[in-house]
Design a protein around this motif. Structure first.
Motif, PDB file in Angstrom:
ATOM      1  N   UNK A 104       0.829  -1.213   0.000  1.00  0.00           N
ATOM      2  CA  UNK A 104       0.000   0.000   0.000  1.00  0.00           C
ATOM      3  C   UNK A 104       0.860   1.260   0.000  1.00  0.00           C
ATOM      4  N   UNK A 105       1.926   1.263   0.806  1.00  0.00           N
ATOM      5  CA  UNK A 105       2.799   2.432   0.846  1.00  0.00           C
ATOM      6  C   UNK A 105       3.513   2.631  -0.488  1.00  0.00           C
ATOM      7  N   UNK A 106       3.852   1.520  -1.141  1.00  0.00           N
ATOM      8  CA  UNK A 106       4.484   1.627  -2.450  1.00  0.00           C
ATOM      9  C   UNK A 106       3.509   2.205  -3.467  1.00  0.00           C
ATOM     10  N   UNK A 107       2.255   1.756  -3.422  1.00  0.00           N
ATOM     11  CA  UNK A 107       1.257   2.280  -4.350  1.00  0.00           C
ATOM     12  C   UNK A 107       1.057   3.776  -4.128  1.00  0.00           C
ATOM     13  N   UNK A 108       1.042   4.173  -2.869  1.00  0.00           N
ATOM     14  CA  UNK A 108       0.889   5.598  -2.556  1.00  0.00           C
ATOM     15  C   UNK A 108       2.084   6.391  -3.074  1.00  0.00           C
TER      16      UNK A 108
END
Length: 376
Positions: A104-108
């Protein structure tokens, strides 16, 4: 009158009887009979033996690399496993959640980079018409670089989370046999330390460590053992087990220490055996046999060799059928024969039967060879 004539007649009769007998002569006993044979002379291979101990060619401590509760144990104590086989499972839920969070942090971060890229392109185009200031362009470039760094950081965090998740499945790094497990299901592992779970021992191939003494080492040094790769200067070796039996594989000397141990005067070496069928186990004792080819070795039956205070000797029969002793230097045993290193010529007749009746200086009769006796 008759009484005086009778003794005289009896005396004459006795004189005639014993006076005409043959004189008693001593008959010497016949010369003792012995069996002889010439020493056997041929090329032979002898073996020098060096005690050694069998050691696993490799062993690995299987440890927990992440913290968690042990969920499954997927092997039996002492089981043989192949590379990649599942051994243990640590509860993975915490690490699965960490992977999702990192994703999720990578997608953000990727979304932020996408926005920063669009903003930079827009400001660069506007700068061409002076619709924005140079500072706006520089600010957009900095924002773009920051977003790219954020993507790299979150990607690394995701990789690390996935790596931790992979550590929840503990697999065999190589083929071998497992020792007993140290913990049972439900125990907390990896809490501050990498908990030892079991040990994996590689049984095939197997190593044998042994020591070469200086006397045995010198011929190999003179043969250039240090100028060749391990295993090239020393021919294939054999392994004799503790019960005297021979292992059915040949081994190769693949390592030699760089220097002699000054305390023992020996050089440590290692031989490796394929150990197909796992007939050898680490911890056993054995004897490494290194072959040596001896050309034109002179050999006599070991039973023909006798000993006294002066040393070992054999009895030989000369051309005049006289017995003489030959003191010899004994070599190694080859079957039932013993190599004679010094003191005996190949053309001499060695007494092999009847040695108990023969002694130096006496004359003997040489028995016909067995084949001649059978023909008669």
């Amino acid at each position: 009158m008759m009484n005086r004539i009778l003794p005289a007649g009896l005396a004459c009769t006795l004189l005639l009887t014993f006076g005409c007998a043959k004189k008693n002569e001593f008959q010497a006993p016949p010369a003792p009979e012995v069996t002889v044979q010439h020493p056997e002379q041929k090329d032979v291979t002898i073996y020098a033996g060096f005690p050694g101990r069998l050691v696993a060619s490799d062993d690995v401590e299987i440890r927990a690399r992440v913290k968690g509760f042990l969920k499954t144990i997927d092997f039996e104590d002492g089981q043989r496993v192949q590379k990649g086989d599942l051994l243990f499972t640590i509860e993975p839920e915490e690490y699965q959640a960490a992977v999702k969070s990192a994703e999720a942090r990578l997608a953000q971060a990727q979304a932020t980079r996408k926005l920063a890229d669009a903003t930079l392109k827009k400001n660069q185009k506007a700068w061409e018409t002076k619709a924005v200031s140079e500072l706006d362009v520089l600010s957009a470039e900095a924002e773009m670089e920051s977003s790219e760094a954020s993507v790299m950081e979150t990607q690394a965090a995701l990789d690390n989370a996935r790596l931790d998740l992979s550590y929840t499945e503990i697999r065999a790094p190589m083929a071998g046999r497992l020792s007993r497990r140290t913990l049972s299901i439900g125990n907390l592992v990896g809490d501050g330390t990498s908990t030892l779970l079991t040990t994996l021992v590689v049984e095939a191939p197997i190593d044998v460590f042994f020591n070469l003494d200086e006397r045995a080492l010198l011929p190999f040094l003179q043969g250039g053992i240090r100028n060749t790769k391990p295993g090239k200067a020393i021919p294939p070796v054999k392994l004799e087990l503790a019960d005297g039996s021979m292992h059915d594989e040949e081994g190769e000397v693949n390592y030699i220490d760089p220097e002699i141990d000054p305390d023992t005067g020996t050089l440590r070496a290692r031989a490796v055996f394929a150990n197909e069928g796992v007939k050898l186990l680490p911890g056993l004792y054995g004897k490494i046999l290194i072959p040596e080819n001896v050309k034109d070795a002179i050999m006599v039956p070991d039973l023909a060799i006798q000993r006294d205070m002066s040393g070992a000797y054999v009895l030989v029969v000369t051309a005049e059928n006289k017995v003489e002793s030959r003191y010899i230097k004994r070599g190694v045993l080859v079957g039932s024969n013993r190599i004679v290193e010094e003191g005996l010529a190949a053309d001499e007749r060695v007494i092999v039967e009847g040695t108990q009746r023969a002694r130096p200086g006496i004359e003997v009769r040489v028995a016909a060879p067995k084949q001649e006796k059978e023909n008669h």
